[in-house]
Design an enzyme around this catalytic site. Sequence first.
Site: not given
Length: 634
Positions: A183, A289, A320
């Site tokens: 991320s 995601d 994610h």
Amino acid sequence: MAVLLVPPGAAHATGGVKPPDESRPVYSYDRAVRESVWVDTRLDGDGDGRTDRVAVDIVRPREAAEAGRKVPVIMDASPYYSCCGRGNESQKKTYDAQGNPRQFPLYYDNFFVPRGYAVVLVDLAGTNRSDGCVDVGGRSDIQSAKAVVDWLNGRARGYTSRTGQDGSTAGWTTGAVGMIGKSYDGTVANGVAATGVEGLRTIVPIGAISSWYDYYFAKGAALFDSGPDGLADRVESTEARGRCQAVQRRLVEGAPRNGDWTPLWSERDYVKDAHKVRASVLAVHGMQDLNVRTKHFGQWWDALAAQGVERKVWLSQTGHVDPFDFRRDAWVRTLHRWFDHHLLGYDNGIEREPMADVERAPGQWSTDRSWPPRDTLTTTLRPAAGTAPGVGTLGLAPAPPGATETFTDDPRLSESDWAAHLDESTPSKAGFTTRPLARDLRLSGSSTVRLTVTPSTASAHLSAVLVDLGPATIRDYAGRGEGIRTLTDRTCWGSGTPADTGCFLSTAADTKDVGHTVVSRGWADLGHYASRGRGGPVTPGKPYTLTLDLAATDHVVPAGHRLALVVAGTDAGLIEPAPSTPRLTLDLSRTSASLPLVGGYAAFVRATHGGPRAYDRTDTLPPGLRPPALTHLP
């Protein structure tokens, strides 16, 4: 005991004894050196008249240091070490009473330090124990991490304390650095690689952003109800909140909610600097995601491919999620070999192995020598009207001039609602489907959908969605775990101490039986039809043409299923609605979808016009179905 860190090609230097084919866990973890330094970033983000220093926590093998043996570095630069934590268990950094680091989140230290690596965790500027301010992907964020790479290579200054003058050098390292992170952390790795900094040998971005504009907007359509200032406020330290108000104002002013491209976004676009990347790239992304969408991976991958960057990819069916939590054993083995090759110089052959690992069904994986496969071709499909309003067909032939479909934006409905009613005439969408496929049809890469629409109001948001119509068992990416379930037992990865055990909760696939699967999606604000740089009102009753970028994917539509295209307005929960609620007329003769099909045009014909005859070559296709000029994907 010390590990033999000689690559296989140097057997003559060790008396003819063949070196090991991988680094081995021969260093003690409990005796490892644990220390903190503060590195000068050469920036003064908080405007206090002093250059900002970022905190760097280090764990490295003591025996190597005592023997004068230098080690490479695995580095994770993050804003989350004190506010939010890392990994499935939200682990944070912890320190003893003297401020020395005790727990390093995640397994990198437990697994790799005994194998002859140092692990370096960097607090981005404005977070945890660092000076400066968070600027969400901008110069301060990237320089926070780049300065540490420079320090590890003797080009920047380090200190033993946040405010003191005692210098600290990194004479214990070879200077070879691999950055990793999920991320925001992986995003910083992308950004640092895009500076071309020397010493950064490889990056492993997991679910990472490649352009921050595309995180907050899709061609002018807002994707979240806040901008980068909201994220900065969440991650910055309590101390930083008081000194960073000017930076917060710049984030607000530079990122207007109208979706226009501004200089702030140019600074945070790493794709444009892909030509500077020297590091190899092992990318990981969940194809479902909906936080960091695969548009980020797709455009970054294509830009790296154009520059000939060495790269490898894992594409999962999760949301994610870190690969440690959806394919743990295989991931740690792959990461170990990747770092051994790029940071220690082992000739273990990983760079000659298939480029891509793709999850086909929960826990079922396939590989490709290159990605997208070399026979992937951009193929244009066209919608046509069907027997009922909003229920059309998808094929090769263009619709006749004047053919239209109409729909009214309903901000309460989402892509799941549209897909569930594709065979019904509903007022909120226009749907187009192929006939049931006679053969599997594979999409691999990024798609675009070109629309010509006439709005009834001065504003409109648009969505285009590709759907696989047919039953399947998928990872429940919309569930709480985004495709995984966290179990109660633990597995251990490497060595540990009471403060940092290296043991983590196991996970399993969280699956769901469905009647359709959304394959890819894209959105846009009609007011940005001419450019993402500047939008504005549109004229009711006037036709506009714009292109929607659909997220990269790799999906096989099985024989017996149908491929569908949905065109609609607001995708509830994923984009914000426009100021008005328009009725839109879609000009079918000027609408098309450009899809990355493995086998291209001929594969589509074989899949949709199959039956007893198999069309194995383009020149044997039926009359009227031979393709136009074919376009290979990069």
